[in-house]
Write a protein that holds these residues in place. Structure first.
Motif, short mmCIF file in Angstrom:
data_model
loop_
_atom_site.label_atom_id
_atom_site.label_comp_id
_atom_site.label_asym_id
_atom_site.label_seq_id
_atom_site.Cartn_x
_atom_site.Cartn_y
_atom_site.Cartn_z
N TYR A 1 -29.07 -24.52 -14.31
CA TYR A 1 -28.44 -25.83 -14.43
C TYR A 1 -29.23 -26.70 -15.40
O TYR A 1 -30.47 -26.69 -15.40
CB TYR A 1 -28.34 -26.50 -13.06
N SER A 2 -28.53 -27.49 -16.18
CA SER A 2 -29.16 -28.37 -17.17
C SER A 2 -29.66 -29.64 -16.50
O SER A 2 -29.07 -30.71 -16.61
CB SER A 2 -28.15 -28.71 -18.28
N ILE A 3 -30.74 -29.51 -15.78
CA ILE A 3 -31.32 -30.64 -15.06
C ILE A 3 -32.68 -30.95 -15.67
O ILE A 3 -33.59 -30.12 -15.65
CB ILE A 3 -31.48 -30.33 -13.56
N PHE A 4 -32.85 -32.12 -16.23
CA PHE A 4 -34.11 -32.54 -16.82
C PHE A 4 -34.64 -33.71 -16.00
O PHE A 4 -34.12 -34.83 -16.05
CB PHE A 4 -33.92 -32.97 -18.28
N ASN A 5 -35.66 -33.45 -15.23
CA ASN A 5 -36.23 -34.49 -14.39
C ASN A 5 -37.74 -34.48 -14.55
O ASN A 5 -38.27 -33.99 -15.55
CB ASN A 5 -35.83 -34.28 -12.92
N GLN B 1 -37.18 -19.84 -6.38
CA GLN B 1 -35.87 -20.48 -6.34
C GLN B 1 -35.81 -21.66 -7.29
O GLN B 1 -34.76 -21.93 -7.91
CB GLN B 1 -35.57 -20.95 -4.91
N SER B 2 -36.92 -22.39 -7.45
CA SER B 2 -36.95 -23.56 -8.32
C SER B 2 -36.73 -23.15 -9.78
O SER B 2 -35.97 -23.79 -10.52
CB SER B 2 -38.28 -24.30 -8.18
N ALA B 3 -37.42 -22.08 -10.22
CA ALA B 3 -37.26 -21.62 -11.60
C ALA B 3 -35.84 -21.14 -11.86
O ALA B 3 -35.28 -21.40 -12.94
CB ALA B 3 -38.26 -20.51 -11.89
N ILE B 4 -35.25 -20.46 -10.90
CA ILE B 4 -33.87 -20.01 -11.05
C ILE B 4 -32.92 -21.20 -11.17
O ILE B 4 -32.00 -21.21 -11.98
CB ILE B 4 -33.48 -19.11 -9.86
N HIS B 5 -33.17 -22.24 -10.37
CA HIS B 5 -32.32 -23.43 -10.39
C HIS B 5 -32.43 -24.14 -11.74
O HIS B 5 -31.42 -24.59 -12.30
CB HIS B 5 -32.73 -24.37 -9.26
N ILE C 1 -28.02 -12.15 -19.07
CA ILE C 1 -28.80 -11.93 -17.85
C ILE C 1 -28.14 -12.66 -16.68
O ILE C 1 -27.43 -13.64 -16.85
CB ILE C 1 -30.26 -12.41 -18.00
N GLU C 2 -28.42 -12.13 -15.49
CA GLU C 2 -27.96 -12.73 -14.24
C GLU C 2 -29.17 -12.92 -13.34
O GLU C 2 -29.83 -11.95 -12.96
CB GLU C 2 -26.92 -11.82 -13.57
N LEU C 3 -29.50 -14.17 -13.01
CA LEU C 3 -30.69 -14.48 -12.25
C LEU C 3 -30.46 -14.24 -10.76
O LEU C 3 -29.46 -14.67 -10.19
CB LEU C 3 -31.11 -15.94 -12.48
N ASP D 1 -30.13 -20.23 -22.24
CA ASP D 1 -29.17 -19.79 -23.26
C ASP D 1 -28.65 -18.38 -22.96
O ASP D 1 -27.46 -18.09 -23.11
CB ASP D 1 -29.81 -19.82 -24.64
N LYS D 2 -29.57 -17.50 -22.52
CA LYS D 2 -29.17 -16.13 -22.23
C LYS D 2 -28.32 -16.04 -20.96
O LYS D 2 -27.48 -15.14 -20.83
CB LYS D 2 -30.41 -15.24 -22.12
N VAL D 3 -28.53 -16.97 -20.03
CA VAL D 3 -27.67 -17.01 -18.85
C VAL D 3 -26.26 -17.43 -19.24
O VAL D 3 -25.27 -16.84 -18.78
CB VAL D 3 -28.25 -17.99 -17.80
N LEU D 4 -26.16 -18.42 -20.11
CA LEU D 4 -24.85 -18.90 -20.57
C LEU D 4 -24.14 -17.83 -21.40
O LEU D 4 -22.90 -17.78 -21.44
CB LEU D 4 -25.01 -20.18 -21.39
N GLU D 5 -24.92 -16.99 -22.09
CA GLU D 5 -24.33 -15.91 -22.89
C GLU D 5 -23.95 -14.69 -22.05
O GLU D 5 -23.45 -13.70 -22.58
CB GLU D 5 -25.31 -15.48 -23.98
#
Length: 319
Positions: A265-269, A257-261, A291-293, A284-288
């Motif tokens: 989402y553009s979260i850099f922590n 679930q963490s990798a999918i999140h 692919i659907e995670l 990038d491929k999700v935004l295009e």
């Protein structure tokens, strides 16, 4: 022996004299098909036959290497009389500096090399072979015992192969990716694995140790997801060139679930700021909308990448 197959306005003929010839109305598609066929049949006929044997069943066609497997086991110098139910010993860790040196390194390399060739139709052997291949330079007794276990499993599953199911709809249906954090006990690197299905038929798979160390399991899964997304992008492009449309978005199944999140989402922590830029290829491929995670339980992902307990492995076998 001659064989002719037709689809639409196109015809493919197979014969001993001319491996492939195409006829039809669309010259551009015929030219593309001819080039692909030339690549597939550029090797000698006996070599092609040793790669895969095709047999028909009620559900479709089965690709296997029964003849090659029998030849591999016929003169085996290791004791493989006791059958094994898993391709790799459960919970076994192999080290490069523990144990006594094996006195016949050439024999070890020979068997591992043949097993590597067998993975052309046996994705269940992929994890075991990539693990055994790491000790080709200086095999030790524990490595040989693991090899012996794998050969015992092969002897117990001689006719196993890939089932290509008959279907009317050619769509890229599902994709599984996974990573086992710090699998290698020596380098502490993780192992990436993925399986790609076309209409419930296995067409692409890989099990490979990652080139860098991951600081968390989420990072290891995210790296595996990037490798999987690259394979999806390449395969979608190939299939679209062959005339298969409406493939996107391709479902990319992952058990983290963490990798999918992170990918969605553009979260850099603290967890993601040290990850290389190329790993964000997935986002990038999700935004295009390529692919659907989708989340999936770990047990389904584990067939190719890891050796499971006997009961779990037997219940999750897909080929």
């Amino acid at each position: 022996m001659d064989s002719t197959k037709s689809w639409g306005n196109h015809t493919c003929s197979l014969s001993e004299e001319s491996p492939t010839s195409f006829n039809g109305d669309d010259d551009s598609k015929i030219d593309l098909s001819q080039k692909l066929a030339d690549v597939c049949f550029e090797s000698k006929e006996d070599t092609f036959e040793s790669i895969a044997e095709v047999s028909k069943c009620n559900d479709g066609y089965v690709l296997s290497q029964r003849k090659f497997t029998k030849e591999l086991l016929q003169d085996c110098e290791l004791d493989i009389s006791k059958p094994a139910n898993t391709p790799f010993p459960s919970h076994m860790k192999l080290y490069s500096d523990q144990g006594d040196l094996y006195d016949n390194a050439t024999l070890y390399r020979c068997y591992v090399g043949k097993l590597n060739f067998l993975t052309n139709t046996r994705p269940d052997l992929d994890f075991a072979v990539q693990t055994l291949s790491q000790f080709m330079h200086s095999p030790m007794i524990p490595h040989v015992l693991a090899l012996q276990h794998t050969l015992r499993y092969v002897a117990n599953t001689v006719g196993q192969g890939i089932l290509l199911r008959a279907t009317d709809q050619l769509t890229l249906q599902a994709f599984f990716c996974d990573s086992n954090w710090e699998t290698c006990p020596s380098s502490r690197k993780s192992v990436t694995g993925y399986v790609l299905l076309l209409c419930n038929s296995l067409i692409s798979w890989k099990s490979k140790k990652q080139i860098t160390n991951s600081k968390s399991s989420a990072e290891a899964e995210y790296r595996a997801m990037a490798h999987a997304a690259s394979e999806v992008a390449w395969l979608v492009r190939i299939l679209e060139e062959l005339g298969l449309g409406s493939l996107k978005p391709v479902k990319l199944f992952c058990d983290s679930q963490s990798a999918i999140h992170i990918a969605k989402y553009s979260i850099f922590n603290e967890r993601t700021k040290h990850i290389e830029v190329d790993c964000h290829f997935t986002r990038d491929k999700v935004l295009e909308d390529l692919i659907e995670l989708t989340y999936i339980p770990t047990i389904v992902c584990s067939l190719v990448m890891f050796s499971l307990s006997n009961s779990h492995f037997l219940s999750s076998r897909i080929c």
